[in-house]
Design a protein around this motif. Structure first.
Motif, PDB file in Angstrom:
ATOM      1  N   ALA A 206       0.883  -1.175   0.003  1.00  0.00           N
ATOM      2  CA  ALA A 206      -0.089  -0.016   0.103  1.00  0.00           C
ATOM      3  C   ALA A 206       0.813   1.136   0.161  1.00  0.00           C
TER       4      ALA A 206
ATOM      5  N   GLN B 160      -6.649  -9.126   1.774  1.00  0.00           N
ATOM      6  CA  GLN B 160      -7.209  -7.681   1.730  1.00  0.00           C
ATOM      7  C   GLN B 160      -6.410  -6.753   2.083  1.00  0.00           C
ATOM      8  N   SER B 161      -6.209  -5.674   1.408  1.00  0.00           N
ATOM      9  CA  SER B 161      -5.362  -4.332   1.630  1.00  0.00           C
ATOM     10  C   SER B 161      -5.554  -3.763   0.031  1.00  0.00           C
ATOM     11  N   SER B 162      -4.877  -2.487   0.322  1.00  0.00           N
ATOM     12  CA  SER B 162      -4.669  -1.752  -0.776  1.00  0.00           C
ATOM     13  C   SER B 162      -3.418  -2.211  -1.337  1.00  0.00           C
TER      14      SER B 162
ATOM     15  N   TRP C  44      -0.430  -1.226  -4.900  1.00  0.00           N
ATOM     16  CA  TRP C  44      -0.087  -0.520  -6.051  1.00  0.00           C
ATOM     17  C   TRP C  44      -0.029  -1.390  -7.179  1.00  0.00           C
TER      18      TRP C  44
ATOM     19  N   ILE D  61      -1.640   2.109 -10.888  1.00  0.00           N
ATOM     20  CA  ILE D  61      -3.026   2.126 -10.459  1.00  0.00           C
ATOM     21  C   ILE D  61      -3.232   1.460  -9.054  1.00  0.00           C
ATOM     22  N   ASN D  62      -3.945   2.157  -8.254  1.00  0.00           N
ATOM     23  CA  ASN D  62      -4.118   1.377  -6.777  1.00  0.00           C
ATOM     24  C   ASN D  62      -5.237   0.357  -7.217  1.00  0.00           C
TER      25      ASN D  62
ATOM     26  N   THR E 113      -7.729  -2.210  -5.107  1.00  0.00           N
ATOM     27  CA  THR E 113      -8.162  -2.531  -3.616  1.00  0.00           C
ATOM     28  C   THR E 113      -8.727  -4.171  -3.532  1.00  0.00           C
TER      29      THR E 113
ATOM     30  N   TYR F 118     -10.580  -6.764  -1.565  1.00  0.00           N
ATOM     31  CA  TYR F 118     -11.587  -6.539  -0.541  1.00  0.00           C
ATOM     32  C   TYR F 118     -11.655  -7.892   0.185  1.00  0.00           C
TER      33      TYR F 118
END
Lengths: 299, 575
Positions: free
Chosen positions: A195, A232-234, A236, A253-254, A256, A258
């Motif tokens: 992230a 689960q996380s964000s 790059w 691009i980010n 996510t 879930y």
């Protein structure tokens, strides 16, 4: 002498009146974009369509437009989605015309040039005694038939579809095939970072085969990545899109991911093969039942 | 026989009789001595300097009080030991049993030393039990306190109304219920804090505490960090337990870590957490610090801009502006919404739109041709709550008709248009400026108008040539240079014509008709070129001038025709 004087006076008066009668429409701007029909990589048997817009400033009058084509030897290859004459309605600032070039299979490998002229005139009857001005535009035509396959793309946009833990990740690439053959991207590679965009976690190539796009067309390609291990996380995603060895787009691009169960499941899809199969079974069963009853009656 | 079996009460009565008798004898000068010989009493009478002895067989037995025996089965309930100490403030019951030689009732006296003075402990009296008949148990209760030492020796004495047992008992059951009782002291919680973290970081909660209990081993300290101010030493946090840790706790810190369940996207702000500690024996800290709240600060971090989508090639409107939209992602690890979920985390975006080759790139000088700066008409969308870090900004700018094209045939065919953007959050932290990786082509738009609606020759007599220049003015209203091409027709009035070639044009005002160029019918002929407009308010223009010659004997009339003006793109080098 008197007669001649009267004649001169008559003529002068008539033209003087003509001076003050104004023809509407000329002052409104008129144009075309782009002012060319161009493709220099057409192959035999190929088809290329280009949309050209007639543009108007202050379209307060209805105008008749006419199109004249002067592309020696190959005019029959060029068609458009409008008749040679048509109306430019009031209020329409942009009028699209789609020109299509269909290259015969036996076309010579050579360049073709010409022009297409679009002329306009007011729909209203011309005023008497006026040298009015009508506006038109010239569209330059240039295309070339080549004996060479060209594979090229422009990636217009990239977007991740929502994903969750345990699932693959899908990236949609709106891609324009600017080459002259049906083709697709060679590879899409993504390096997934944490992230904070500091730690490389995973590097993946697309796991699926990308669908092909027709030349001069734009389509959505879906590249799939085996990201089942991402929690689960964000993240790059550093994306590289390759055409052969050429990197044609790089983007960050980010993404996510879930928690598992956050997104709707695949659900039941319409499966016509299944429905057809079940229907067949039902029909066979009903036929069998009917035949059995018929046999009993006969007995 | 009965006298030989004097009871204590009868002995007392006898002593009383002898006392009265002695008083009387003494009154009359006779000293009386009473000697006790067991069950017989010898009266020894003295008369002045002479004395006489006589053996008097009377009831003369004296039975003194005897103290109760040292208690047996002295014990603590519950057992208070190193392994299972009594938390300060809790009670301990003490029980013991004994007999009294005189059959007296007795009670338990629990002392801190093995010594009594009279009926009192010489040192500390922990507790005094109820009066019990000889042979029965007496008990008392002691409430421990923080002031107790950790280990407290005790001695159980039995006391009747007159005296106490000669020695105290420390218990004899050999089951742990013997002396001493152990008091466990509450740990002291002096500080609780947590350094600020960035989203995705791990919070460390630090408790400073001490515990002086060392019996058996140094007490451990357990830290519990709870999401609410609710805690039980037996069941833990009333709310969510954020973290817990146990360390040996003389004097020092206990810390535990919390990572928000692995979340990497967390709104900035303070997050309350309550710290609780207890020692190895489930004893919580006293109020000093227990349940202290800390405000864990999640730092604000700046957003990041990426992933521009520039759209398809741009077609400009003539003599006007054209809206151009582009989008980009803005990602903030503080999520897309503020902590209270009441407003957007990312508050605004400022974008630039410019030709790729323009000097200074996104810091170019603002103009209509190459550079559109400080675009603030940006709307964000796509925020799905506090776990969503990314939104999409859609920015719109209005491009003037003279914006520089970059397509094939233009002056800059190798270039394109780019966007750059900066996003700010609600703490005024701004992203670094990002420039689009994608780009967009700006197409040529050939557009123009002619200011005059007609060619105003005016009135010309037959056989004459117009003397005044009729002017036509072409203005460039697109983003290219414009070649003005013309063609025309005969001028017509009913059945009468004036040949098209009688109209002559010249490029300079006041041109001589004979030096002009005749208008033709057929393929349009180039007569002038207008440059590309550099101003939106005063477009580039080109003028040409017209004269007409009226043939001799030309019938009078109102002659009309149409002159076609066809615009074509000039070579880009001449724009």
């Amino acid at each position: 002498m008197t007669l001649r004087i009267n004649k001169i006076i008559s003529t002068l008066i008539t033209l003087a009146i003509a001076m003050v009668i104004l023809v509407p429409g000329a002052k409104a701007g008129f144009g075309v974009s782009p002012p060319y029909l161009r493709n220099e990589q057409l192959t035999r048997g190929s088809e290329f369509t280009q949309v050209i817009y007639l543009v108007r400033d202050n379209p307060n009058d209805e105008l008749d437009a006419s199109i004249e084509m002067n592309v020696p030897g190959v005019e029959s290859w060029i068609t458009m989605d409008r008749k040679n004459t048509f109306t430019l309605p009031i209020g329409e600032r942009q009028t699209a015309i789609a020109f299509t070039i269909k290259v015969p299979n036996n076309a010579e490998f050579q360049e073709h040039k010409g022009i297409i002229t679009v002329k306009t005139k007011t729909v209203k009857a011309p005023a008497s005694g006026v040298v009015s001005i009508a506006l038109g535009v010239q569209i330059d035509v240039k295309f070339q038939v080549v004996d060479k396959q060209i594979i090229d793309f422009v990636v217009r946009s990239l977007k991740f579809l929502p994903t969750e833990e345990g699932r693959t990740t899908k990236l949609v690439l709106k891609t324009e095939n600017t080459g002259n053959v049906e083709a697709t991207l060679s590879q899409v590679h993504i390096d997934f970072y944490d992230a904070n965009d500091q730690v490389l976690l995973l590097g993946l190539d697309n796991a699926n085969t990308l669908t092909k796009i027709k030349p001069y067309s734009t389509g959505d390609l879906t590249a799939e990545f085996s990201t089942e291990t991402l929690k689960q996380s964000s993240y790059w995603a550093h994306i590289k899109v390759l055409n052969g060895q050429n990197k044609i787009r790089e983007e960050k691009i980010n993404l996510t991911v879930y928690p598992k169960g956050s997104l709707p499941g695949e659900g039941l899809k319409f499966n016509w093969q299944l429905i057809l199969g079940l229907s067949m079974i039902v029909l066979v069963f009903l036929g069998f039942v009917g035949a059995t009853r018929g046999g009993r009656r006969h007995r | 026989m009965k006298k030989n079996n004097l009871q204590a009460s009868e002995v007392s009565k006898l002593v009383a009789v002898f006392t009265v008798t002695a008083v009387l004898f003494n009154f009359i000068g006779v000293n009386v001595f009473v000697t006790n010989f067991g069950l017989s009493t010898l009266l020894h009478l003295e008369f002045g300097n002479s004395s006489a002895q006589a053996l008097v067989a009377t009831s003369s037995v004296t039975v003194p009080n005897a103290p109760p025996n040292t208690p047996t089965q002295a014990r603590e309930v519950p057992i208070s030991s190193v392994a299972s100490p009594t938390n300060a403030g809790d009670s301990i019951a003490f029980f013991a049993t004994t007999t009294d030689p005189n059959g007296d009732d007795w009670n338990l006296k629990l002392c801190s030393t093995n010594s009594v003075t009279g009926l009192n402990c010489t040192a500390t009296t922990y507790c005094t039990g109820n009066m019990a008949t000889s042979g029965k148990a007496s008990n008392c209760t002691y409430v421990t306190a923080g002031g107790n030492p950790e280990s407290n020796a005790w001695y159980a004495f039995a006391c009747d109304g007159t005296s106490c047992s000669a020695t105290g008992s420390q218990g004899d059951l050999a089951d742990g219920s013997e002396s001493p009782f152990i008091v466990n002291h509450a740990p002291v919680f002096t500080a609780f804090n947590s350094p600020a973290i960035n989203p995705g970081g791990t919070a460390t909660f630090i408790a400073t505490s001490s515990d002086t209990d060392v019996a058996g081993a140094q007490d451990n300290i357990s830290l519990y960090v709870c999401s609410t101010n609710s805690f039980s030493t037996s069941t833990g946090c009333g709310g969510v337990q954020l973290c817990t840790a146990t360390v040996s706790g003389a004097f020092g810190t206990t810390s535990c870590t919390y990572n928000f369940g692995g979340r990497t996207v967390i709104p900035d702000g303070g997050y309350a957490a309550w710290g609780f500690i207890k020692d190895s024996h489930n004893m919580p800290a006293v109020a000093n610090g227990q349940g202290g709240a800390t405000n864990l600060t999640v730092n604000n971090v700046a957003p990041t801009v990426s992933n521009f989508t520039m759209g398809s090639a741009i077609t400009l409107a003539a003599n006007s502006t054209t809206a151009k939209t582009f989008t980009f992602d803005a990602t903030d690890n503080n999520s897309c919404i503020n902590q209270a979920s009441t407003s957007a985390e990312m508050t605004y975006a400022v974008a630039d739109f410019y030709r790729s080759g323009v000097a200074s790139g996104p810091a170019c000088a603002n103009d209509s041709i190459n550079c559109y700066r400080n675009i603030t008409t940006c709307q964000q969308s796509g925020c799905a709550g506090s776990t969503t870090p990314t939104v999409t900004f859609t920015c719109t700018t209005t491009l003037w008709f003279n914006a520089e094209p970059t397509d094939v045939g233009s002056r800059y065919p190798a270039e394109f248009w780019l966007a750059a953007a900066v996003v700010a959050d609600n703490n005024s932290a701004t992203s670094t400026q990002a420039i689009s990786a994608g780009n967009v082509e700006l197409n040529q738009t050939l557009a123009y108008d002619v200011v005059e609606n007609a060619i105003p020759y005016g009135s010309v007599a037959a056989g004459a040539t117009s003397t005044v220049d009729a002017t036509t003015t072409l203005r460039s209203l697109g983003n290219t240079g414009v070649i003005k091409k013309i063609d025309g027709n005969n001028m017509v009035s009913g059945s009468n014509n004036i040949p098209v070639g009688n109209q002559h044009w010249g490029s300079a005002a006041g041109f001589s008709y004979g030096a002009g160029t005749p208008l033709t019918n057929g393929a349009p002929v180039s007569i002038a070129t207008s440059t590309k407009s550099t101003s939106t308010s005063t477009p580039a223009l080109v003028q040409d001038f017209w004269k007409v010659a009226i043939p001799s004997a030309q019938p009078a009339g109102a002659y009309s025709s149409v002159t076609n003006v066809t615009g074509a793109v000039s070579a880009s080098g001449s724009w």
